[in-house]
Design a protein around this motif. Structure first.
Motif, PDB file in Angstrom:
ATOM      1  N   LEU A   4      -7.077 -13.875   8.666  1.00  0.00           N
ATOM      2  CA  LEU A   4      -6.444 -13.721   7.354  1.00  0.00           C
ATOM      3  C   LEU A   4      -5.318 -12.700   7.393  1.00  0.00           C
ATOM      4  CD1 LEU A   4      -9.534 -13.669   4.973  1.00  0.00           C
ATOM      5  CD2 LEU A   4      -7.865 -15.487   5.252  1.00  0.00           C
ATOM      6  N   TYR A   5      -5.329 -11.824   8.392  1.00  0.00           N
ATOM      7  CA  TYR A   5      -4.327 -10.777   8.497  1.00  0.00           C
ATOM      8  C   TYR A   5      -3.013 -11.392   8.982  1.00  0.00           C
ATOM      9  CZ  TYR A   5      -8.310  -7.778   7.859  1.00  0.00           C
ATOM     10  OH  TYR A   5      -9.430  -7.181   7.334  1.00  0.00           O
ATOM     11  N   THR A   6      -2.137 -11.682   8.041  1.00  0.00           N
ATOM     12  CA  THR A   6      -0.902 -12.396   8.321  1.00  0.00           C
ATOM     13  C   THR A   6       0.275 -11.464   8.518  1.00  0.00           C
ATOM     14  OG1 THR A   6      -1.738 -14.173   6.925  1.00  0.00           O
ATOM     15  CG2 THR A   6       0.600 -14.211   7.417  1.00  0.00           C
ATOM     16  N   VAL A   7       0.356 -10.419   7.716  1.00  0.00           N
ATOM     17  CA  VAL A   7       1.534  -9.553   7.684  1.00  0.00           C
ATOM     18  C   VAL A   7       1.239  -8.229   8.386  1.00  0.00           C
ATOM     19  CG1 VAL A   7       3.166  -8.385   6.152  1.00  0.00           C
ATOM     20  CG2 VAL A   7       2.259 -10.619   5.519  1.00  0.00           C
ATOM     21  N   LYS A   8       2.157  -7.812   9.264  1.00  0.00           N
ATOM     22  CA  LYS A   8       2.039  -6.527   9.955  1.00  0.00           C
ATOM     23  C   LYS A   8       2.749  -5.416   9.200  1.00  0.00           C
ATOM     24  CE  LYS A   8       0.629  -6.226  13.658  1.00  0.00           C
ATOM     25  NZ  LYS A   8      -0.651  -5.741  14.073  1.00  0.00           N
ATOM     26  N   ALA A   9       3.848  -5.778   8.494  1.00  0.00           N
ATOM     27  CA  ALA A   9       4.612  -4.772   7.759  1.00  0.00           C
ATOM     28  C   ALA A   9       5.532  -5.440   6.754  1.00  0.00           C
ATOM     29  CB  ALA A   9       5.442  -3.920   8.713  1.00  0.00           C
ATOM     30  N   VAL A  10       5.826  -4.698   5.706  1.00  0.00           N
ATOM     31  CA  VAL A  10       6.867  -5.060   4.737  1.00  0.00           C
ATOM     32  C   VAL A  10       7.778  -3.848   4.659  1.00  0.00           C
ATOM     33  CG1 VAL A  10       7.395  -5.651   2.354  1.00  0.00           C
ATOM     34  CG2 VAL A  10       5.319  -6.535   3.425  1.00  0.00           C
ATOM     35  N   VAL A  11       9.066  -4.077   4.907  1.00  0.00           N
ATOM     36  CA  VAL A  11      10.022  -2.976   4.955  1.00  0.00           C
ATOM     37  C   VAL A  11      11.226  -3.344   4.093  1.00  0.00           C
ATOM     38  CG1 VAL A  11      11.474  -1.566   6.462  1.00  0.00           C
ATOM     39  CG2 VAL A  11       9.290  -2.418   7.313  1.00  0.00           C
ATOM     40  N   MET A  12      11.707  -2.367   3.350  1.00  0.00           N
ATOM     41  CA  MET A  12      12.952  -2.522   2.606  1.00  0.00           C
ATOM     42  C   MET A  12      13.876  -1.393   3.049  1.00  0.00           C
ATOM     43  SD  MET A  12      11.378  -3.398  -1.144  1.00  0.00           S
ATOM     44  CE  MET A  12      12.931  -3.571  -1.980  1.00  0.00           C
ATOM     45  N   LEU A  13      15.061  -1.767   3.551  1.00  0.00           N
ATOM     46  CA  LEU A  13      16.048  -0.789   4.008  1.00  0.00           C
ATOM     47  C   LEU A  13      17.340  -0.978   3.227  1.00  0.00           C
ATOM     48  CD1 LEU A  13      15.601  -1.140   7.894  1.00  0.00           C
ATOM     49  CD2 LEU A  13      14.533   0.537   6.374  1.00  0.00           C
ATOM     50  N   ASP A  14      18.053   0.121   3.014  1.00  0.00           N
ATOM     51  CA  ASP A  14      19.339   0.012   2.322  1.00  0.00           C
ATOM     52  C   ASP A  14      20.414  -0.457   3.299  1.00  0.00           C
ATOM     53  OD1 ASP A  14      20.108   2.254   3.804  1.00  0.00           O
ATOM     54  OD2 ASP A  14      19.974   3.629   2.125  1.00  0.00           O
ATOM     55  N   SER A  15      21.638  -0.593   2.820  1.00  0.00           N
ATOM     56  CA  SER A  15      22.725  -1.144   3.635  1.00  0.00           C
ATOM     57  C   SER A  15      23.166  -0.214   4.765  1.00  0.00           C
ATOM     58  CB  SER A  15      23.924  -1.473   2.750  1.00  0.00           C
ATOM     59  OG  SER A  15      24.370  -0.314   2.086  1.00  0.00           O
ATOM     60  N   GLU A  16      22.632   0.999   4.798  1.00  0.00           N
ATOM     61  CA  GLU A  16      22.948   1.929   5.885  1.00  0.00           C
ATOM     62  C   GLU A  16      21.751   2.166   6.804  1.00  0.00           C
ATOM     63  OE1 GLU A  16      24.300   5.320   3.727  1.00  0.00           O
ATOM     64  OE2 GLU A  16      26.083   4.275   2.997  1.00  0.00           O
ATOM     65  N   GLY A  17      20.670   1.450   6.578  1.00  0.00           N
ATOM     66  CA  GLY A  17      19.490   1.560   7.425  1.00  0.00           C
ATOM     67  C   GLY A  17      18.458   2.565   6.945  1.00  0.00           C
ATOM     68  N   GLY A  18      18.672   3.183   5.790  1.00  0.00           N
ATOM     69  CA  GLY A  18      17.706   4.136   5.243  1.00  0.00           C
ATOM     70  C   GLY A  18      16.539   3.426   4.577  1.00  0.00           C
ATOM     71  N   ARG A  19      15.382   4.021   4.675  1.00  0.00           N
ATOM     72  CA  ARG A  19      14.174   3.418   4.103  1.00  0.00           C
ATOM     73  C   ARG A  19      14.203   3.501   2.581  1.00  0.00           C
ATOM     74  NH1 ARG A  19       8.153   5.409   5.642  1.00  0.00           N
ATOM     75  NH2 ARG A  19       8.740   4.522   7.643  1.00  0.00           N
ATOM     76  N   VAL A  20      13.951   2.372   1.958  1.00  0.00           N
ATOM     77  CA  VAL A  20      13.757   2.306   0.515  1.00  0.00           C
ATOM     78  C   VAL A  20      12.258   2.219   0.240  1.00  0.00           C
ATOM     79  CG1 VAL A  20      14.225   0.987  -1.584  1.00  0.00           C
ATOM     80  CG2 VAL A  20      15.992   1.195   0.170  1.00  0.00           C
ATOM     81  N   LEU A  21      11.581   1.355   0.994  1.00  0.00           N
ATOM     82  CA  LEU A  21      10.135   1.172   0.869  1.00  0.00           C
ATOM     83  C   LEU A  21       9.624   0.597   2.176  1.00  0.00           C
ATOM     84  CD1 LEU A  21       7.499   0.889  -0.927  1.00  0.00           C
ATOM     85  CD2 LEU A  21       8.310  -1.397  -1.450  1.00  0.00           C
ATOM     86  N   ALA A  22       8.481   1.063   2.628  1.00  0.00           N
ATOM     87  CA  ALA A  22       7.869   0.505   3.831  1.00  0.00           C
ATOM     88  C   ALA A  22       6.359   0.605   3.717  1.00  0.00           C
ATOM     89  CB  ALA A  22       8.343   1.238   5.078  1.00  0.00           C
ATOM     90  N   LYS A  23       5.705  -0.467   4.095  1.00  0.00           N
ATOM     91  CA  LYS A  23       4.245  -0.478   4.111  1.00  0.00           C
ATOM     92  C   LYS A  23       3.817  -1.173   5.395  1.00  0.00           C
ATOM     93  CE  LYS A  23       0.855  -0.336   0.630  1.00  0.00           C
ATOM     94  NZ  LYS A  23       0.469  -0.659  -0.705  1.00  0.00           N
ATOM     95  N   TYR A  24       3.071  -0.455   6.223  1.00  0.00           N
ATOM     96  CA  TYR A  24       2.616  -0.970   7.507  1.00  0.00           C
ATOM     97  C   TYR A  24       1.119  -1.229   7.432  1.00  0.00           C
ATOM     98  CZ  TYR A  24       7.117   0.408   9.401  1.00  0.00           C
ATOM     99  OH  TYR A  24       8.454   0.520   9.638  1.00  0.00           O
ATOM    100  N   TYR A  25       0.709  -2.347   8.015  1.00  0.00           N
ATOM    101  CA  TYR A  25      -0.698  -2.730   8.037  1.00  0.00           C
ATOM    102  C   TYR A  25      -1.143  -2.770   9.488  1.00  0.00           C
ATOM    103  CZ  TYR A  25       0.907  -4.349   3.490  1.00  0.00           C
ATOM    104  OH  TYR A  25       1.491  -4.425   2.251  1.00  0.00           O
ATOM    105  N   GLY A  26      -2.231  -2.110   9.792  1.00  0.00           N
ATOM    106  CA  GLY A  26      -2.713  -2.068  11.161  1.00  0.00           C
ATOM    107  C   GLY A  26      -2.308  -0.773  11.840  1.00  0.00           C
ATOM    108  N   GLN A  27      -2.539  -0.714  13.150  1.00  0.00           N
ATOM    109  CA  GLN A  27      -2.318   0.509  13.909  1.00  0.00           C
ATOM    110  C   GLN A  27      -1.089   0.473  14.803  1.00  0.00           C
ATOM    111  OE1 GLN A  27      -4.211   3.149  13.324  1.00  0.00           O
ATOM    112  NE2 GLN A  27      -5.281   1.913  11.802  1.00  0.00           N
ATOM    113  N   ASP A  28      -0.277  -0.590  14.729  1.00  0.00           N
ATOM    114  CA  ASP A  28       0.871  -0.702  15.634  1.00  0.00           C
ATOM    115  C   ASP A  28       1.879   0.421  15.456  1.00  0.00           C
ATOM    116  OD1 ASP A  28      -0.256  -2.937  16.661  1.00  0.00           O
ATOM    117  OD2 ASP A  28       1.116  -4.353  15.707  1.00  0.00           O
ATOM    118  N   TYR A  29       2.155   0.790  14.232  1.00  0.00           N
ATOM    119  CA  TYR A  29       3.131   1.842  13.951  1.00  0.00           C
ATOM    120  C   TYR A  29       2.461   2.903  13.092  1.00  0.00           C
ATOM    121  CZ  TYR A  29       6.237  -1.814  15.551  1.00  0.00           C
ATOM    122  OH  TYR A  29       6.829  -2.782  16.299  1.00  0.00           O
TER     123      TYR A  29
END
Length: 177
Positions: free
Chosen positions: A6-31
């Protein structure tokens, strides 16, 4: 044989146009460390900034689907054996729900001003890497559903302004009696 999970998604990331983090959510132990997350996001941005029209790619041995809105990149990260069509459905559901919640004004400024709604939409879409909902209308309905009557909600669960409004209404009602 394929290992179904059932574990489909490893991460959801939103970055701005310069590469800065807007929102990030990581699932699991990879990062698990912020340093690993930052390095992954930098590499991801460097790889996708030249083709902002939304595509699919294999990055760091993971499938990444992304979409660009105004000045924000939306990324969905999954395992390499994950179904890309399913990841695309998840990406579309989340980005469409955010678009509906923000009245089709998806920019970094508007997202940061309404970060609570965006995070709630993400939590209604994915929980610990498991997809909960793929219908953007249902996600929006759950996130933006107003309470029927604040006087029925315990004071401990209300925000300060909601509690003030409830007390003001009860005080006004008591004076009129």
């Amino acid at each position: 044989m394929v290992n179904l999970t059932l574990y489909t998604v490893k991460a959801v990331v939103m970055l701005d146009s310069e590469g800065g983090r807007v929102l990030a959510k990581y699932y699991g132990q990879d990062y698990s460390s912020p340093k690993d997350q930052k390095a992954f996001e930098k590499g991801l941005y460097d790889k996708t900034k030249r083709a902002p029209h939304g595509e699919i790619l294999l990055f760091d041995n993971q499938v990444v689907l992304y979409r660009f809105h105004e000045d924000v990149f939306f990324y969905i990260v999954g395992m390499p054996e994950e179904n890309e069509a399913m990841l695309l459905v998840i990406l579309n559901a989340f980005s469409d729900a955010v678009s509906m919640l923000l009245r089709h004004q998806i920019s970094k400024r508007v997202i940061l001003e309404n970060l609570d709604l965006v995070v709630l939409a993400l939590d209604e879409t994915i929980d610990e890497g498991i997809v909960l909902e793929t219908d953007p209308s249902a996600i929006v309905a759950r996130v933006s559903k107003p309470r029927e009557n604040l006087s029925d909600v315990p004071l401990s669960e209300q925000t300060l302004i909601q509690a003030y409004q409830t007390a003001k209404e009860k005080f006004g009602t008591a004076l009129l009696k």
